[in-house]
Enzyme design. Structure first.
Site, PDB file in Angstrom:
ATOM      1  N   SER A  53      22.391  15.671  26.795  1.00  0.00           N
ATOM      2  CA  SER A  53      21.250  16.454  27.296  1.00  0.00           C
ATOM      3  C   SER A  53      20.489  17.205  26.205  1.00  0.00           C
ATOM      4  O   SER A  53      19.371  17.660  26.448  1.00  0.00           O
ATOM      5  CB  SER A  53      21.726  17.451  28.364  1.00  0.00           C
ATOM      6  OG  SER A  53      22.001  16.797  29.573  1.00  0.00           O
ATOM      7  N   LYS A  87      17.073  15.943  25.602  1.00  0.00           N
ATOM      8  CA  LYS A  87      15.981  16.290  26.507  1.00  0.00           C
ATOM      9  C   LYS A  87      14.937  17.167  25.816  1.00  0.00           C
ATOM     10  O   LYS A  87      13.735  17.035  26.061  1.00  0.00           O
ATOM     11  CB  LYS A  87      16.529  17.016  27.735  1.00  0.00           C
ATOM     12  CG  LYS A  87      17.443  16.175  28.618  1.00  0.00           C
ATOM     13  CD  LYS A  87      18.099  17.017  29.707  1.00  0.00           C
ATOM     14  CE  LYS A  87      19.021  16.196  30.584  1.00  0.00           C
ATOM     15  NZ  LYS A  87      19.726  17.003  31.598  1.00  0.00           N
ATOM     16  N   TYR A 146      16.967   5.769  28.631  1.00  0.00           N
ATOM     17  CA  TYR A 146      17.574   7.093  28.744  1.00  0.00           C
ATOM     18  C   TYR A 146      19.024   7.085  28.270  1.00  0.00           C
ATOM     19  O   TYR A 146      19.475   8.021  27.600  1.00  0.00           O
ATOM     20  CB  TYR A 146      17.479   7.572  30.199  1.00  0.00           C
ATOM     21  CG  TYR A 146      17.923   8.993  30.410  1.00  0.00           C
ATOM     22  CD1 TYR A 146      17.158  10.061  29.950  1.00  0.00           C
ATOM     23  CD2 TYR A 146      19.108   9.275  31.078  1.00  0.00           C
ATOM     24  CE1 TYR A 146      17.575  11.376  30.146  1.00  0.00           C
ATOM     25  CE2 TYR A 146      19.526  10.584  31.281  1.00  0.00           C
ATOM     26  CZ  TYR A 146      18.757  11.627  30.806  1.00  0.00           C
ATOM     27  OH  TYR A 146      19.173  12.926  30.994  1.00  0.00           O
ATOM     28  N   TYR A 187      22.318  24.673  31.297  1.00  0.00           N
ATOM     29  CA  TYR A 187      22.528  24.306  32.704  1.00  0.00           C
ATOM     30  C   TYR A 187      22.412  25.554  33.571  1.00  0.00           C
ATOM     31  O   TYR A 187      21.595  26.437  33.302  1.00  0.00           O
ATOM     32  CB  TYR A 187      23.873  23.586  32.888  1.00  0.00           C
ATOM     33  CG  TYR A 187      24.014  22.353  32.033  1.00  0.00           C
ATOM     34  CD1 TYR A 187      23.062  21.344  32.065  1.00  0.00           C
ATOM     35  CD2 TYR A 187      25.104  22.190  31.174  1.00  0.00           C
ATOM     36  CE1 TYR A 187      23.184  20.198  31.274  1.00  0.00           C
ATOM     37  CE2 TYR A 187      25.235  21.050  30.384  1.00  0.00           C
ATOM     38  CZ  TYR A 187      24.268  20.068  30.445  1.00  0.00           C
ATOM     39  OH  TYR A 187      24.386  18.944  29.666  1.00  0.00           O
ATOM     40  N   VAL A 203      26.850  17.226  27.505  1.00  0.00           N
ATOM     41  CA  VAL A 203      28.205  17.041  28.028  1.00  0.00           C
ATOM     42  C   VAL A 203      29.142  16.333  27.046  1.00  0.00           C
ATOM     43  O   VAL A 203      30.322  16.160  27.347  1.00  0.00           O
ATOM     44  CB  VAL A 203      28.201  16.301  29.381  1.00  0.00           C
ATOM     45  CG1 VAL A 203      27.530  17.144  30.446  1.00  0.00           C
ATOM     46  CG2 VAL A 203      27.564  14.926  29.265  1.00  0.00           C
TER      47      VAL A 203
END
Length: 316
Positions: free
Chosen positions: A70, A73, A198, A250, A268
């Site tokens: 992540s 992102k 992705y 998160y 993660v």
């Protein structure tokens, strides 16, 4: 240049913090919903600090590599904002944090229009990745990879094919999110191509020192002071750092802002990228995660660093 408030002076100084934080690695577990990540050693822990003048310090298992997951992102968001512009990007994605898990579909079903709340949840990140320019998965991935190599000044950075394949094969929830987004005209194009892109984006691999260097570019408003190049426009860097503060950890982002107080993004795999505005970048790898998906020892070491070096951007 002002490094005040982020003045680590030696690898040994950092190693002391690593040794203390390592005691917490047994309080978490590695990500097991992506089979390739389940193989990670939960006891691994490393940290690196990178300063704008090129000086840096590191400690722990610094040769260990992590996949971005992540954390990527933030970087694809910067890329599409540079390519498409703020108005276009945020016509499809919101700017608000959410208390829901990062892979939740709930808000998509209840919001009108059905667009993702922010780019840091999976639905928002898929929408962002969908915007990356190119005529093929490979061309679009190479654009992302080139951008990350420029940020790190490391042309050897690649991706972990095993992790990418593992993510692609277990991406049914992301497929569901993508089909929902397609149904509501948030994205278009082939969903399998998007999931492949992705998966590869999330599997881009680097060590904590590379991650700290990216954090430093963001900390310096998108400029690499060593090369003198403005890699990311200042306004884009500001937007990315704001999302890191509000959504980067998160649904533990509020607690993290109080306890640490810097823009940060976790993944993660156990990675955390920190950007201390105007001062330095921080890269951390600790594979053992808490129940919200953040590195247990990684957060602990950042809490200790925040106190020791007065890192919080909210300090007077």
């Amino acid at each position: 240049m002002n490094n005040k408030g982020c003045q680590c002076r030696s690898n040994e100084e950092l190693q002391q913090l690593v040794d203390e934080a390592k005691k917490y690695t047994n309080k978490g577990t590695v990500a097991d919903y992506i089979p390739a990540l389940e193989k990670a050693n939960p006891g691994d822990l490393s940290v690196a600090i990178y300063y704008p003048d090129g000086k840096g310090y590191c400690a722990g298992d610094v040769s260990g590599k992590m996949t971005l997951q992540s954390i990527s992102k933030v970087l694809t968001l910067a890329l599409v904002l540079m390519e498409k512009g703020e108005e276009y990007v945020f016509s499809y994605i919101g700017k608000e944090p959410t208390g829901d898990p990062f892979n939740s579909i709930a808000k998509l079903e209840t919001n009108k229009p059905s667009k993702p709340l922010n780019p840091m949840i999976n639905a928002g990140a898929l929408t962002v990745t969908h915007m990356v320019a190119g005529d093929s998965v490979n061309e679009r991935f190479q654009r992302i990879l080139h951008f990350i190599r420029e940020l790190t000044q490391n042309p050897t950075i690649g991706f972990n094919e095993q992790v990418a394949r593992s993510e692609y094969n277990t991406a049914d929830l992301n497929r569901s999110l993508s089909y929902f987004l397609k149904q509501h005209n948030v994205i278009n194009g082939d969903v399998e191509d998007l999931i492949e892109l992705y998966s590869k984006q999330c599997a881009i691999e680097m060590d904590s020192q590379d991650l700290a260097r990216i954090g430093c570019v963001l900390a310096m408003n998108g400029k690499d002071l060593l090369t003198g190049k403005q890699i990311i426009p200042g306004d884009v860097a500001r937007i990315c750092k704001t999302f890191m503060v509000t959504c980067g950890m998160y649904n533990a982002s509020g607690e993290f802002a109080i306890n640490v107080g810097i823009p940060a993004k976790s993944g993660v795999s156990g990675g955390i990228m920190g950007a201390v505005p105007g001062k330095c970048g921080i890269g951390i790898y600790g594979a053992a995660l808490d129940e919200k998906g953040n590195s247990v020892a990684g957060i602990k070491i950042l809490e200790m660093m925040a106190k020791k070096y007065s890192l919080s951007m909210f300090n007077l």
